[in-house]
Design an enzyme around this catalytic site. Structure first.
Site, PDB file in Angstrom:
ATOM      1  N   TYR A 161      92.422  25.890  59.224  1.00  0.00           N
ATOM      2  CA  TYR A 161      91.245  25.913  58.339  1.00  0.00           C
ATOM      3  C   TYR A 161      90.441  27.169  58.636  1.00  0.00           C
ATOM      4  CZ  TYR A 161      86.909  24.680  56.020  1.00  0.00           C
ATOM      5  OH  TYR A 161      85.807  24.694  55.199  1.00  0.00           O
ATOM      6  N   TYR A 176      81.872  17.957  50.975  1.00  0.00           N
ATOM      7  CA  TYR A 176      82.658  17.035  51.820  1.00  0.00           C
ATOM      8  C   TYR A 176      82.011  15.645  51.867  1.00  0.00           C
ATOM      9  CZ  TYR A 176      85.794  20.700  53.360  1.00  0.00           C
ATOM     10  OH  TYR A 176      86.751  21.689  53.393  1.00  0.00           O
ATOM     11  N   ASP A 227      90.215  33.582  64.584  1.00  0.00           N
ATOM     12  CA  ASP A 227      89.053  33.014  63.893  1.00  0.00           C
ATOM     13  C   ASP A 227      88.250  32.163  64.883  1.00  0.00           C
ATOM     14  OD1 ASP A 227      87.231  31.610  62.437  1.00  0.00           O
ATOM     15  OD2 ASP A 227      88.640  30.892  60.921  1.00  0.00           O
ATOM     16  N   LYS A 239      78.858  30.577  62.585  1.00  0.00           N
ATOM     17  CA  LYS A 239      78.201  29.436  63.229  1.00  0.00           C
ATOM     18  C   LYS A 239      77.394  29.819  64.491  1.00  0.00           C
ATOM     19  CE  LYS A 239      81.833  26.331  61.497  1.00  0.00           C
ATOM     20  NZ  LYS A 239      81.312  25.343  60.602  1.00  0.00           N
TER      21      LYS A 239
HETATM   22  C1  LIG Z   1      87.681  27.949  62.104  1.00  0.00           C
HETATM   23  C2  LIG Z   1      86.760  28.059  60.933  1.00  0.00           C
HETATM   24  N1  LIG Z   1      86.767  29.189  60.211  1.00  0.00           N
HETATM   25  C3  LIG Z   1      85.967  29.350  59.153  1.00  0.00           C
HETATM   26  C4  LIG Z   1      85.104  28.359  58.772  1.00  0.00           C
HETATM   27  C5  LIG Z   1      84.246  28.547  57.556  1.00  0.00           C
HETATM   28  O1  LIG Z   1      82.926  28.726  57.911  1.00  0.00           O
HETATM   29  P1  LIG Z   1      81.787  28.542  56.804  1.00  0.00           P
HETATM   30  O2  LIG Z   1      81.709  27.086  56.521  1.00  0.00           O
HETATM   31  O3  LIG Z   1      80.558  29.059  57.481  1.00  0.00           O
HETATM   32  O4  LIG Z   1      82.187  29.339  55.620  1.00  0.00           O
HETATM   33  C6  LIG Z   1      85.052  27.176  59.492  1.00  0.00           C
HETATM   34  C7  LIG Z   1      84.132  26.096  59.114  1.00  0.00           C
HETATM   35  O5  LIG Z   1      84.112  25.019  59.653  1.00  0.00           O
HETATM   36  C8  LIG Z   1      85.910  27.013  60.602  1.00  0.00           C
HETATM   37  O6  LIG Z   1      85.926  25.881  61.315  1.00  0.00           O
END
Ligand SMILES: Cc1ncc(COP(=O)(O)O)c(C=O)c1O
Length: 419
Positions: free
Chosen positions: A138, A9, A235, A264
């Site tokens: 996302y 990014y 998610d 995270k």
């Molecule tokens: C809602 C959501 N799901 C999944 C992910 C993907 O996580 P990762 O970057 O640890 O693969 C992100 C990453 O920002 C996210 O915001």
């Protein structure tokens, strides 16, 4: 030293000036190799809820590394992963859950999507294969995740290799439909016979620019999925562990999702570990004892990594012992007050708030000023990462009053200078 990194990014035009070489983190600060310190205003991609170098997490990682650094969870187990799966089940509305561990957010999402599809296969409804998400959602950058979450501004090159059989439209409130759910209901009802699961980012679409939607939408979505035999995957990778003022964003709606993805904040950003927490109603169908083999042939090398689990267990202890979520919720109220002056600024289109997410969206005509604002903030020691014309604060939940006020003020000054 030459730079051989393919930075994620990161526009190539920004590479030639070089980037800060971050060598140390402490509390809400990151330090570069010249000793300059920066406020980590985006919690290192929304992960470091407890700030950096928390001694208890550091010790847990060190202690675990000295005993067992890795052992797989395929036909083996270890104490940390057992304890963590138990803890995660206890965080759910009811503890009848098993957890698939993975390494980062998108790998937890991938696992959740495959479990949803295989669940319907297991119970003799193999025609239910569609996986859909919300427009501009996302869920990570793997291809499966792009199939259910696709941000136009980022993902255009992959349009032809991802499939979107349908999407939930963006929630738009109207007087008849304040939660903006009715168009989504139509999509679910129309395709229910083919739909395996719906996945959403709860209450806030982060990467789409911190676009927030009502709690009532989530509640109606959960009811609609249940009524139509569609699994609901929430998610919580970005919103989980206190970001929205409750432990999980779905807690605001009082719902009980079939699958919850976490990443995270699970380890507070200390180790790459993620999880998909699955209801036993689904888990119990993965038997190899029936007419067909329903084993879950899916796994990641680092699924349930012992050091990752040690970090997660320590982080969960700290969230509880230090009342991080409650404290974050109190701080969120203050942030909202301190950010009100932005509403008076001519170049500001909208302010948005959800827990410890504070958003200042500038008008489209301010687009050209965004790099200058960002550069000034950077010079002043604040690591903002705007999304288009959207500046947002998503600091570690442990940030103090003065530090947060300072960040708000720095943003205000930077916007005033250039807009
Ligand atoms: C809602 C959501 N799901 C999944 C992910 C993907 O996580 P990762 O970057 O640890 O693969 C992100 C990453 O920002 C996210 O915001």
């Amino acid at each position: 030293m030459t730079n051989k990194i393919f930075h994620p990014y990161t526009p190539f035009s920004s590479i030639e000036n070089g980037f800060p070489n971050i060598v140390r983190g402490e509390g809400i600060y990151l330090y570069d190799d010249t000793g300059k310190k920066y406020v980590d205003i985006v919690s290192s991609w929304w992960a470091c809820a407890l700030g950096h170098s928390h001694p208890k997490v550091v010790k847990a990682i060190q202690d675990q590394a000295a005993v067992l650094q890795h052992s797989i969870t395929g036909s083996l187990t270890h104490p940390n992963v057992l304890a963590l799966a138990e803890r995660l089940a206890d965080l759910m509305p009811t503890p009848d859950r098993h957890t698939v561990f993975a390494s980062d957010g998108c790998s937890a999402v991938e696992a959740s999507l495959k479990i949803a599809v295989q669940y319907w296969y297991n119970i003799g409804r193999p025609e239910k294969t569609w996986l859909i998400g919300m427009d501009q959602g996302y869920h990570g950058d793997s291809l499966g995740a792009l199939g259910v979450g696709f941000v136009d501004g980022f993902h255009k090159p992959y349009e032809k290799v991802t499939q979107h059989p349908a999407k939930l439209p963006l929630p738009v409130s109207t007087s008849d439909d304040p939660d903006g759910f009715e168009p989504g209901r139509k999509v679910i009802e129309q395709h229910a016979d083919k739909l395996a699961a719906v996945i959403v980012e709860p209450l806030c679409q982060g990467s789409a620019g911190m676009q927030m939607y009502p709690v009532g939408y989530l509640k109606k979505l959960a009811d609609c999925c249940a009524e139509n035999d569609v699994l609901l995957i929430i998610d919580e990778v970005a919103m989980g562990f206190g970001r929205t003022g409750k432990r999980f964003a779905f807690n605001h709606a009082g719902i009980d999702p079939d699958i919850v993805c976490m990443g995270k904040g699970l380890t507070a950003g200390y180790m790459p570990l993620s999880a998909a927490v699955i209801k036993d109603k689904l888990y119990n169908t993965f038997s190899d004892q029936g007419e067909k083999d329903c084993t879950f042939y899916h796994g990641n090398t680092y699924a349930g990594h012992p050091i990752g689990c040690a970090a997660a267990l320590a982080a969960l202890d700290i969230y509880e012992a230090e009342s991080t979520v409650e404290r974050g919720a109190e701080m969120a109220e203050k942030m909202k007050q301190w950010m009100q002056p932005f509403a008076e600024m001519d170049c500001v289109k909208e302010l948005r708030f959800l827990g410890m997410i504070g958003v200042v969206e500038l008008k489209p005509e301010a687009k050209a000023q965004v790099p200058e604002i960002k550069a000034k903030l950077f010079k002043d020691g604040y690591l903002f990462r705007p999304l288009g014309t959207i500046f947002y604060l998503m600091p570690p939940l442990v940030i103090g009053d003065d530090e947060l006020k300072g960040a708000v003020y720095a943003l205000q000054q930077a916007i005033e200078e250039f807009c």
